[in-house]
Design a protein around this motif. Structure first.
Motif, PDB file in Angstrom:
ATOM      1  N   THR A  47     -21.382 -13.372  58.704  1.00 46.10           N
ATOM      2  CA  THR A  47     -21.048 -12.793  57.349  1.00 46.10           C
ATOM      3  C   THR A  47     -20.489 -13.708  56.477  1.00 46.10           C
ATOM      4  O   THR A  47     -19.233 -14.537  56.879  1.00 46.10           O
ATOM      5  CB  THR A  47     -20.271 -11.609  57.942  1.00 46.10           C
ATOM      6  N   LEU A  48     -20.752 -13.613  55.336  1.00 48.98           N
ATOM      7  CA  LEU A  48     -20.244 -14.544  54.408  1.00 48.98           C
ATOM      8  C   LEU A  48     -19.304 -13.824  53.011  1.00 48.98           C
ATOM      9  O   LEU A  48     -18.769 -14.237  52.292  1.00 48.98           O
ATOM     10  CB  LEU A  48     -21.058 -15.194  53.728  1.00 48.98           C
ATOM     11  N   VAL A  52     -18.348  -7.211  53.914  1.00 49.04           N
ATOM     12  CA  VAL A  52     -19.271  -6.784  54.984  1.00 49.04           C
ATOM     13  C   VAL A  52     -18.914  -6.899  56.094  1.00 49.04           C
ATOM     14  O   VAL A  52     -19.170  -6.209  57.085  1.00 49.04           O
ATOM     15  CB  VAL A  52     -20.399  -7.900  54.719  1.00 49.04           C
ATOM     16  N   THR A  53     -17.925  -7.950  56.644  1.00 51.23           N
ATOM     17  CA  THR A  53     -17.267  -8.123  57.756  1.00 51.23           C
ATOM     18  C   THR A  53     -16.533  -6.825  58.054  1.00 51.23           C
ATOM     19  O   THR A  53     -16.880  -6.000  59.326  1.00 51.23           O
ATOM     20  CB  THR A  53     -16.429  -9.122  57.653  1.00 51.23           C
ATOM     21  N   GLU A  54     -16.074  -6.231  57.318  1.00 48.50           N
ATOM     22  CA  GLU A  54     -15.410  -4.916  57.595  1.00 48.50           C
ATOM     23  C   GLU A  54     -16.075  -3.748  57.630  1.00 48.50           C
ATOM     24  O   GLU A  54     -15.782  -3.062  58.661  1.00 48.50           O
ATOM     25  CB  GLU A  54     -14.090  -4.715  56.444  1.00 48.50           C
ATOM     26  N   ASP A  70     -14.403 -17.576  55.492  1.00 46.15           N
ATOM     27  CA  ASP A  70     -12.897 -18.081  55.500  1.00 46.15           C
ATOM     28  C   ASP A  70     -11.508 -16.841  55.274  1.00 46.15           C
ATOM     29  O   ASP A  70     -10.582 -17.189  55.447  1.00 46.15           O
ATOM     30  CB  ASP A  70     -12.499 -19.172  54.627  1.00 46.15           C
ATOM     31  N   PHE A  71     -12.336 -15.966  54.496  1.00 43.08           N
ATOM     32  CA  PHE A  71     -11.346 -14.736  54.014  1.00 43.08           C
ATOM     33  C   PHE A  71     -11.533 -13.669  54.851  1.00 43.08           C
ATOM     34  O   PHE A  71     -10.554 -12.752  54.409  1.00 43.08           O
ATOM     35  CB  PHE A  71     -11.699 -14.786  52.427  1.00 43.08           C
ATOM     36  N   LYS A  83     -14.889 -19.845  61.603  1.00 46.66           N
ATOM     37  CA  LYS A  83     -14.758 -19.826  60.182  1.00 46.66           C
ATOM     38  C   LYS A  83     -15.953 -20.736  59.577  1.00 46.66           C
ATOM     39  O   LYS A  83     -16.062 -22.009  60.031  1.00 46.66           O
ATOM     40  CB  LYS A  83     -13.545 -20.245  59.520  1.00 46.66           C
ATOM     41  N   VAL A  84     -16.653 -20.407  58.628  1.00 42.82           N
ATOM     42  CA  VAL A  84     -17.734 -21.018  58.287  1.00 42.82           C
ATOM     43  C   VAL A  84     -17.849 -21.339  56.561  1.00 42.82           C
ATOM     44  O   VAL A  84     -18.799 -21.501  56.062  1.00 42.82           O
ATOM     45  CB  VAL A  84     -19.052 -20.325  58.655  1.00 42.82           C
ATOM     46  N   GLY A  85     -16.604 -21.586  56.055  1.00 43.14           N
ATOM     47  CA  GLY A  85     -16.463 -21.647  54.734  1.00 43.14           C
ATOM     48  C   GLY A  85     -16.523 -20.331  53.965  1.00 43.14           C
ATOM     49  O   GLY A  85     -16.591 -19.286  54.437  1.00 43.14           O
TER      50      GLY A  85
END
Length: 290
Positions: A47-48, A52-54, A70-71, A83-85
Motif C-alpha cells: 500500500t502506498l 488504505v493501510t489502516e 514511509d508514512f 518501507k517502499v518510499g
C-alpha cells in the motif's frame, strides 16, 4: 445421498464466498477509470497510502500486507513492514523485490505506469471527500474479496462519527474556522472530507466552496474573513502573527489556535477508519467538549 452432496456443495460455496475465493477472476474499475482484472483475491499487497493501510488492517487484512509507504504507522504491526518510499520518492525496486500480487497506489502521479512495465498489477484509489471514505472502503472490500468486512467497517465508522457529531450538536455556537495544512498556505474547502468534519463539529469554514476541496489560497482571504478559530496541522503557530495583517485576527488575539502534529495530525489528515477521532479533536477545539 444426493441431498447430502448438495448440502455439502452449498456449505463449501458459502465458505469459499466468505473467503473471497468464489468470485474470481473479477474485473473492477479503479479511481483512474482503469479496468483491473484480479485472477484471485490478492494475498501479497503493498500500500502506498496510510489511509488504505489502516483500512485494510481494520478489515482484518493486515496479514496480507508485505510492504507499506514511509508514512504508514498504524496499527503498530505495520511499523515492522518494509518501507517502499512515499508519493514523492516511491522505491519501485523495493516494491518489485517484495513480489506483490497487487500494489494499491494514489491517483496522483504515474507510478502505476512504472509498475505496469515491471509486470506488477496496481489499483488506484482516491479519497478526498467524506463520502469517498465509505466508497473507497467498499471498493477495497471488493478488491480483497472482503465485502462483508467492508460493510461492517463502514457501519462502525458511521456509528462512531454519529456519536461525536451528536455531542457537538449540544453546542450553541458555530465559530468561523480557518484550517491550514501547510504555510504555503494550503487549506481545505467545505467539500473535502476535512471540510465536512468541520461542519459536523459545528464550525463554519471560511473557505469558499468554489475554490475546491484542497485549495492554495491568498493569505489576504484569511484577513478578510477574520476567523474565530485557526486549526493547523503543521508546527508553525508561532509564525502566524508575523504574517501581514494576521496579528489582528480574532483567533490570534483570543489565542484560539489549535495546532496538531504527529499522531493527532494523522487522525485529522487520513480519510480512513479513525476519522471519528479526528472529528473529536475538532469538537474539543471548537467547543471544549470532551
Amino acid at each position: 445421498m444426493k441431498r447430502w452432496f448438495l448440502w455439502c456443495f452449498l456449505v463449501l460455496g458459502l465458505q469459499l464466498s466468505a473467503l473471497g475465493l468464489a468470485q474470481y477472476p473479477r474485473t473492477l474499475t479503479d479511481d483512474l477509470g482503469r479496468s483491473v482484472t484480479l485472477k484471485a483475491a490478492p494475498q501479497r499487497i503493498v500500500t502506498l497510502l496510510p489511509s488504505v493501510t489502516e483500512t485494510l488492517c481494520a478489515m482484518n487484512a493486515c496479514g496480507r500486507l508485505v510492504g507499506v509507504d514511509d508514512f504508514s504507522d498504524f496499527p503498530e504491526a505495520v511499523k515492522r513492514l518494509p518501507k517502499v518510499g512515499g508519493y514523492f520518492n516511491p522505491n519501485l525496486e523495493a516494491m518489485v523485490a517484495l513480489k506483490p500480487d497487487l500494489v494499491i497506489v494514489s491517483t496522483y502521479g504515474k507510478l502505476y505506469e512504472s509498475l505496469e512495465k515491471a509486470g506488477v498489477a496496481s489499483f488506484a484509489v482516491r479519497a478526498e471527500t467524506y463520502d469517498d471514505i465509505f466508497r473507497t472502503t467498499r471498493l477495497l472490500g471488493r478488491v480483497l474479496g472482503l465485502e462483508s468486512q467492508a460493510e461492517r467497517l463502514v457501519a462502525r465508522i458511521q456509528q462512531e462519527v454519529y456519536a461525536v457529531e451528536s455531542k457537538a450538536a449540544k453546542a450553541s455556537a458555530r465559530p468561523t474556522v480557518y484550517y491550514e495544512i501547510d504555510p504555503t498556505p494550503y487549506t481545505v474547502g467545505p467539500d473535502s472530507f476535512i471540510g465536512v468534519l468541520i461542519a459536523k463539529a459545528r464550525g463554519q469554514n471560511i473557505v469558499p466552496r468554489e475554490l475546491g476541496p484542497f485549495p492554495q489560497i491568498s493569505p489576504e482571504l484569511v484577513v478578510q474573513k477574520n476567523p474565530a478559530i485557526i486549526v493547523l496541522t503543521h508546527p508553525g503557530a508561532a509564525d502566524l502573527p508575523r504574517r501581514a495583517g494576521w496579528s489582528n485576527l480574532a483567533a490570534i488575539r483570543n489565542k484560539r489556535i489549535c495546532a496538531y502534529t504527529g499522531e493527532q495530525d494523522n487522525l485529522l489528515s487520513r480519510p480512513g477508519p479513525r476519522v471519528a477521532q479526528g472529528l473529536q479533536l475538532l469538537v474539543e477545539c471548537f467547543h471544549g467538549l470532551k
